[in-house]
Design an enzyme around this catalytic site. Structure first.
Site, PDB file in Angstrom:
ATOM      1  N   TRP A 357     -22.825  -1.704 -11.170  1.00 53.73           N
ATOM      2  CA  TRP A 357     -21.448  -1.310 -11.478  1.00 53.73           C
ATOM      3  C   TRP A 357     -21.206  -1.232 -12.969  1.00 53.73           C
ATOM      4  CZ3 TRP A 357     -16.948  -4.636 -12.889  1.00 53.73           C
ATOM      5  CH2 TRP A 357     -17.310  -5.930 -13.251  1.00 53.73           C
ATOM      6  N   GLU A 487     -19.845 -14.299 -11.454  1.00 52.13           N
ATOM      7  CA  GLU A 487     -20.852 -14.664 -10.438  1.00 52.13           C
ATOM      8  C   GLU A 487     -21.136 -16.160 -10.407  1.00 52.13           C
ATOM      9  OE1 GLU A 487     -23.746 -11.894 -11.841  1.00 52.13           O
ATOM     10  OE2 GLU A 487     -23.416 -10.504 -10.175  1.00 52.13           O
ATOM     11  N   LYS A 590     -18.476 -17.067 -15.923  1.00 47.59           N
ATOM     12  CA  LYS A 590     -19.597 -16.342 -16.531  1.00 47.59           C
ATOM     13  C   LYS A 590     -19.109 -15.170 -17.375  1.00 47.59           C
ATOM     14  CE  LYS A 590     -23.810 -13.861 -15.145  1.00 47.59           C
ATOM     15  NZ  LYS A 590     -24.398 -13.085 -14.049  1.00 47.59           N
TER      16      LYS A 590
END
Lengths: 757, 757
Positions: A357, A487, A590
């Site tokens: 993405w 994530e 993250k």
């Protein structure tokens, strides 16, 4: 000690050879032309640390999935970009001894990547154990004019002796991927030929039947011009070459010109490959090295015209942004809608070279603003062409309709095999919708929307319709079991970003459908649209009223609330130092998650909302994705937090040049380079497009002067120059544009310039 | 068609050979003695479907971890139970042709597992392609009297010819694990010897240096007794044997007696192994086959005295419960505290043969109630001895103190490598605390608690102290990022079961510490205990007040609320038919989760609470773990839902005999067999111990008569017989016990019987 390249506005210069850093340098000195590329490997044999890599865009191998514990729905393979025929190879012997830099005493060493003209240069003075001192000088490039062509000028001068020098240029298809799940080799030989100074090698992949034909021709040129050339051909499995020996006088320079063409079955019929390869090679040989290099320089200078960014007085920043732009232009040229942008481009194998993405969320704006409609359109068509596969993918995870684009892909099929990513990081579908919106804003190309875009939007909306569920408990629609952009959390419920972009996709699809009145052509039922409206109106968003923030997901505030400053320095980066479980339980983030949404939808939220969320989340963000600092930097600019913005910008701009994450040896972070471009143009430049309006609200660091950049808008170049005292905008197009500079509106006619003081 | 064994009270009988079912039969006909065991493989060569397996308890191999995507904290290896020397092998030739059942015409076939006396019997009448018709008869057992000894009687009769029969008994250490991550062989040869009818083979594992010495001796006995025996020795890498040829008259039966001893470096010094093996073998040979088998039968009948359950008039149930008890007694005898109970026992390799929480949660009650203190104590000592490793394990996931027992282990180190299980299924720590509580209730052995148990409890409590965190948002302690017993949910927050058993562990630890006043010896600080109390008092439990139930975890009610009846039959089992993601998002439950807690803590909740939760959760439970139906069956009995209880019981009781889950070919579900025992004794028997009280509240299915079982309580046998009209309880001990039968209290003196009408 990490920084070892010389700072220079147009070149990357390594002037001291450090064996232990060679894999980093090989990544940095990679060259490519969108069609093929390679790491900055040496032509001659090298027994030190090296990661050999030559890659052909779009040629990949379906490497059987390796997994610890199988989960239903995992794909059978992970597509890998392929290390392919090493066509740069030239073995060199001096008085019968192999020339290998790691076995010589190096007196001087210089490796230069000339970004302005697009070639790699090397100069070495080396002494053999037995005392022979030689000078080596090379130039190498892959042409952006004739994409199949690579050329090398390889010159040697014996400095303190007269003696025998032999060259052995070759094509070697007997190569391995460093990243192969089961250690297999991926290529087999089809045919080969060698006669004197000409050779070809045709190989094919063991699965999927990609054919690659490499043809080479080489010439020797020396001062004396009277060398009698006797070629000694050699070949073995997947390998051809020929050797020649020369007797050189002391100080006599000899140059070997090696020309190579690489053609594949992606572009030509298999039976034509050898002839096509020779034909293309011949026409390059005819031009000769200097002409080819001249063409190359001219074409690169042209590219810079559109995409250069100037930052005077901050040479490190200047070099960094140019390096990033250079790599982006090397990786993707937009000529082929079957291609995309792998995370490492042509600089390494990591992450398999598939499409993520990253393309839509980070790379597209760069190509939209510097390369314009056609190039960006091909990035969109790539996904359009894979729509059927995305529909199958949605079925594989158990949905009855809609399309789920894969997390990682080559041909539209999912490659990744971690359930928390593969099945759950479904927000990627949102970025694909947003890319269409972005594209239309920049280009005004509604034709694309009508012919292709709307179909993708409808299938994305159908996906969300089925993937949400109605919670009787909350009396709202919820999205359960997802992984957001952060994530460091898996399988959460109601990730704000995912819920938001899902609802936005539905809204945008409805808006476009109504604009085009194209329900029936797309077989969209009114019932469906009504359901979408119901979802939009009743989507659940986790928020905290006291703090006035959106919650990253349900239950986020149950975590112990710390900031990155609370982590001892020796425990950073946490993804290397902490167990996965500890990371998951912690509040640390993250990469931009809620803030990614506020970046995308900045036009929908007031500045105080953005500020409250930024001030809550940024201190909890460890930026352990290379894609993180840029988004934060842009928002920091928007919030006029210039020091924070600059600090974050520095983390991303020289990420590879300064090997910030200790992983440049694997390759460069190509997609993150586009994020750096965004940080400069959208952050410090304050550049933003909303429908047919351009917003400019620059805020530049104190140490920047003469900051200027270009952006394409509706197919015309807008040139922006920012100074302490004024902002100058030039509309190179023919039509007027509306531009809002620091809140003041201008109607700027074509060919004209405005200056905002 | 799935059921193909004859129903019989004391035997498992296969009387028709079906090649395609052979791997299932091999699992079912496995024999073992706690020290070693093997699948029901044939002695002679067999070229059809087979999974060869011979296992030595406690001998394992650290097989390098295979993983798709590495996460910090994963272990380096997965310990695997080892397929070891095949000591049953006897190659047979008839007139020079290899005897192989799959290549003969089978006229009759019978394989019988005699559970009462503990041996495996086989009778085959087979005809070779060339017409030779032979009768084969075998008996085989592994001794529970001399654990190192295995013996085989292998008899052949030529039925329609006189001719040459040759036997080739051997020891073969050149074996593989079917389950090896990288296809490696795990054994290497140390030494071997063969002389006439005697041989030995000493091999060692390639890692960890486990040594295994197998010694064999064999004899030929026939009617004529005048055969002249000439041995032809043979050996190769990791293989020894010798061949003899006989000339048999038609109808002359010949028997080969093969005796084997298996000794290992777990019990003896390496240099003694060969001598010890021979010594043990010689003393068995001296006894002879019939005496050994007589001893074996006697010892098994003794075992049955204590552990048998009688269910008259329901022969399928009778056979099933005896088969389960038989396998449990074959798998673990409690003589060695370094051993534990692998999920497949000696019947297969799946799940690596390591120790899971199954031991404490499911197996311990069986051994406590039928084998008593010493055996159960060794199961507890196993964990006590691994406490230091469990402390290291807690450190590995980033905690500063406490102990986290591994999910799967051989020697205390974690083997499993799925983050959602390895790091998150931490409720296993709770089962280990509960096992201590269980043990003390059954045995009254406070000495164990003082010397060992309390130390384990303190470290478990320290783990929970650090693993909870205080949520300022909820003003309560929460436990984030866990996987509960229901593995169809991962990384959830506040799994009710986990929170509950964590708090209970703290409470129980505090209670014991205060009873023993042993703070200082264990270096437990008052501050720590105060923190534990604070956690107990302020633990957060997810509940739904409207439904009056405990919530499996935060947000459970956001899911679409369905029941298993809503799933189309063809989509079951969902773990084979649905993508993992769809399973995670659904409300469906793999195995008892909230209900596991209500089973453990049934004394703390009123019957209506148990009913509401049972009626909410059971219909959502797919029972796709073999450990699920038993817990539900017990609770259904408690709720007097006898039909539901019986239906659930049937799912577990004949799980392997009827190959219910289509996976018996991999081995039997040994730990689940203990669950079946629980369903009978604790469910239908209504047997329950709380501190020093016995509760009995039997409720039996209509078709059961003459239902009786035995249980050990405080080291004495209690015999229970349940009839439609009365319940008879005999206290075989010396001291009185307090027993509450269907709510009525009896003080039952030693040696006396009470009858409740």
């Amino acid at each position: 000690m990490k920084k070892y390249f010389k700072v220079d506005a147009w070149n990357i210069v390594e002037d001291n050879f450090m064996e232990e850093k060679n894999k980093i340098s090989e990544s940095i000195f990679s060259i490519g032309n969108g069609y093929m590329g390679q790491r900055g490997n040496f032509e001659e044999d090298y027994s030190g640390l090296t990661l050999k890599g030559t890659y052909m865009a779009g040629i990949y191998y379906p490497d059987r999935t390796r997994v610890g514990w199988w989960k239903n729905g995992y794909p059978k393979y992970f597509a890998k970009v392929l290390n392919s025929t090493n066509w740069i190879g030239i073995k060199v012997n001096v008085n019968g001894k192999c020339f290998d830099i790691s076995r010589c005493k190096i007196e001087s060493f210089k490796r230069v990547l000339n970004m302005r003209e697009g070639y790699l240069y090397r100069q070495v003075i080396a002494t053999f154990k037995d005392g022979e001192r030689i000078k080596l000088e090379t130039k190498r490039f892959v042409s952006i004019v004739s994409k199949e062509i690579g050329a090398i000028k390889y010159s040697i001068t014996p400095l303190n002796f007269s003696g025998e020098i032999s060259f052995f240029p070759y094509l070697d298809g007997d190569v391995r991927n460093a990243d192969a799940n089961y250690g297999e080799k991926f290529w087999s030989e089809v045919s080969k030929g060698i006669r004197k100074n000409e050779a070809h090698l045709l190989i094919k992949t063991k699965k999927l039947d990609f054919y690659l034909c490499s043809c080479m021709k080489y010439y020797i040129v020396s001062e004396s011009k009277k060398h009698k050339l006797r070629y000694k051909e050699a070949s073995k499995e997947k390998f051809v070459g020929s050797k020649i020996k020369l007797w050189l006088k002391e100080e006599e320079e000899v140059s070997l010109f090696k020309y190579v063409s690489n053609v594949t079955s992606r572009d030509f019929k298999i039976e034509e490959l050898i002839n096509k390869g020779k034909e293309i090679l011949d026409s390059a040989v005819k031009k000769g090295f200097d002409s080819l290099l001249y063409e190359q320089a001219k074409a690169w200078i042209n590219k810079w015209e559109k995409s250069d960014i100037v930052i005077e007085d901050d040479l490190e920043a200047q070099q960094a942004i140019r390096y990033n732009i250079f790599q982006l232009n090397q990786t993707y040229t937009g000529e082929d809608s079957r291609l995309n942008i792998g995370p490492k481009g042509f600089t390494g194998e990591k992450y398999g070279g598939g499409t993520y993405w990253d393309t839509e969320a980070y790379c597209l704006p760069f190509y939209l603003a510097t390369q314009g409609k056609e190039v960006a359109r091909n990035l969109l068509l790539y996904r359009y062409n894979q729509l059927e596969k995305a529909k199958e993918n949605a079925k594989k995870i158990g949905l009855k309709k809609g399309a789920l684009y894969p997390m990682v892909t080559m041909n539209g099929e999912e490659c990744h095999n971690e359930w928390e990513i593969t099945f759950e990081e479904i927000h990627r579908n949102g970025a694909i919708a947003y890319a269409i919106y972005n594209y239309v804003n920049y280009t005004g190309d509604k034709e694309y929307l009508k012919r292709y875009g709307i179909e993708v939007l409808v299938e994305l909306s159908r996906f969300w319709e089925e993937r949400v569920n109605f919670s009787c408990d909350k009396n709202k629609y919820v999205i359960l079991g997802v992984t957001g952009p952060n994530e460091y959390e898996n399988n959460v419920n109601n990730n704000w970003y995912t819920n938001r972009i899902a609802a936005w996709t539905l809204e945008y699809t409805i808006e476009i459908l109504e604009e085009f009145k194209s329900y029936s052509a797309l077989k969209v039922k009114e019932k469906e649209v009504n359901k979408w409206k119901h979802i939009v109106e009743n989507m659940y968003y986790p928020i905290d009223k006291n703090l006035g923030i959106f919650l990253q997901q349900d239950g986020y505030l149950d975590k112990e609330q710390l900031t990155v400053k609370d982590i001892p320095k020796e425990e950073l980066p946490i993804n290397q130092k902490w167990s996965w479980d500890r990371i998951l339980r912690s509040c640390f983030i993250k990469q931009a998650d809620v803030l990614q949404g506020l970046y995308f939808f900045q036009h929908l939220y007031d500045i105080d909302t953005i500020r409250r969320n930024f001030e809550f989340y940024e201190p909890k963000t460890v930026h352990e994705s290379s894609l993180s600092p840029c988004i934060h930097s842009i928002l920091a600019c928007k919030l006029k937090k210039i020091d924070k913005a600059y600090e974050l910008y520095l983390r991303t701009a020289r990420l590879d040049l300064d090997n910030y994450n200790n992983d440049t040896n694997d390759g460069c972070h190509i997609t993150s380079m586009a994020g750096t471009w965004m940080a400069v143009v959208q952050g410090f430049g304050g550049f933003y497009i909303r429908k047919d309006l351009i917003f400019l609200d620059p805020i530049v660091p104190d140490n920047w002067r003469g900051f200027s950049f270009n952006v394409m808008f509706r197919e015309k170049l807008i040139k922006v120059k920012v100074d302490k005292n004024f902002i100058e905008v030039k509309n190179e197009g023919e039509n007027a544009i509306n531009i809002i500079i620091k809140g003041k509106t201008y109607n700027l006619e074509g060919g004209k310039t405005v200056i905002h003081k």
